[in-house]
Scaffold this motif. Sequence first.
Motif, PDB file in Angstrom:
ATOM      1  N   LEU A  56      -6.036  -1.709   0.065  1.00 45.66           N
ATOM      2  CA  LEU A  56      -6.060  -1.493  -1.394  1.00 45.66           C
ATOM      3  C   LEU A  56      -7.368  -1.937  -2.038  1.00 45.66           C
ATOM      4  O   LEU A  56      -7.420  -2.176  -3.237  1.00 45.66           O
ATOM      5  CB  LEU A  56      -4.874  -2.187  -2.085  1.00 45.66           C
ATOM      6  N   ASP A  67      -9.911   1.815  -4.948  1.00 42.88           N
ATOM      7  CA  ASP A  67      -8.989   1.990  -6.062  1.00 42.88           C
ATOM      8  C   ASP A  67      -8.262   3.340  -5.955  1.00 42.88           C
ATOM      9  O   ASP A  67      -8.890   4.391  -6.082  1.00 42.88           O
ATOM     10  CB  ASP A  67      -9.780   1.910  -7.372  1.00 42.88           C
ATOM     11  N   THR A  72       0.838  -1.197   0.000  1.00 45.28           N
ATOM     12  CA  THR A  72       0.000   0.000   0.000  1.00 45.28           C
ATOM     13  C   THR A  72       0.875   1.250   0.000  1.00 45.28           C
ATOM     14  O   THR A  72       0.637   2.196  -0.746  1.00 45.28           O
ATOM     15  CB  THR A  72      -0.912   0.014   1.250  1.00 45.28           C
ATOM     16  N   GLN A  94       2.496   1.805  -3.423  1.00 46.80           N
ATOM     17  CA  GLN A  94       1.557   2.289  -4.441  1.00 46.80           C
ATOM     18  C   GLN A  94       1.123   3.729  -4.198  1.00 46.80           C
ATOM     19  O   GLN A  94       1.077   4.536  -5.120  1.00 46.80           O
ATOM     20  CB  GLN A  94       0.321   1.382  -4.483  1.00 46.80           C
TER      21      GLN A  94
END
Length: 319
Positions: free
Chosen positions: A110, A113, A26, A29
């Motif tokens: 996650l 989105d 996470t 990203q």
Amino acid sequence: MNTAIQKPVIGIVSPCYNEQEVLPETAAQLNTLLTGLIEQNTVSAESFIVFVDDGSRDKTWDITETLVQQYPLIKGLKLAGNVGHQNALLAGLLTFNNEADALISIDADLQDDINAIPEMIDKFVKGADVVYGVRRERTTDTAFKRNTALMFYNFAKKMKVNLVHNHADFRLCSKRVIAALSGYTEVNLFLRGIIPSIGYSRETVYYDRLERFAGDSKYPLKKMMSFAWNGITSFSNYPLKLVSIIGFVIFVACLGMSAYALLSLFAGHTVPGWVSTVLPMYFLGGIQLFCFGIIGEYIGKIYAEVKQRPRYIIDRKAE
Ligand code: UDP
Ligand code: MG
């Protein structure tokens, strides 16, 4: 409209409870996403990501500390104990509100989105105070979760709770929305009900809810049900009103039955003892329910008072 801010400082707040399996991914990203937005000059370089450790019992906090070292954009906030998703989120929002123009709340697993975030920021820059992330379809949920969720939204609507359909806690809130939120002093926190009741200009962003990246859901059925019930009872006196209405209807019916019993007595087609048995039953039963209803009405008022919610929130002045 909020005073449109160019290159806003955006904070992303994510509550984490025993999320050691997903946290590194996470973080990576979210970091890539936010770094990209900073490089494109969409958001200020002071933007940040916060992981709120909600009293985890695994390595969540240790991992957070490592991530803070590794990524300059990441911060951590550790709570003393487990207070639940809603309160953990609130802690993150209220603690970091003075460091950002807007805060985005997102689950750590996650499932929300993260690619919907740029659109949220775009809508904020264009003037929206609240941007709701709404799920397009619930294909990744089990049929059970999908149906119970649908039942919940429908029931909540009947109970006059103001909710955004298929919106969980993935949303952007401007600074002043969170400032207003701090005026809601209730303990039984249900943010999905509070935020729409604050008002201000709102927008929606649609996204597909993904599978949990790793680890298990921290919302077992029991917790989910108590959350749903809390959502309704924290926002609606309607169940109490219902008692009152039922009480009144039964009371009227009991008056009718009492009259029938008395008439039968005078007409002489009753066995001895029947009227003296059923009459008090109808009468007392009816009166009791009716009185419960009246007491319920007052409890409803007391309930509204003790919450001490703000009575109004000002949007803007024209001078
Ligand atoms: N969470 C939390 N405290 C809790 C339970 C959950 O902070 O007591 C966090 C969890 O780490 C996750 C989010 O709340 O980031 C949503 O939880 P989860 O994904 O388990 O719920 P689901 O998506 O299954 O409804
Ligand atoms: Mg989840």
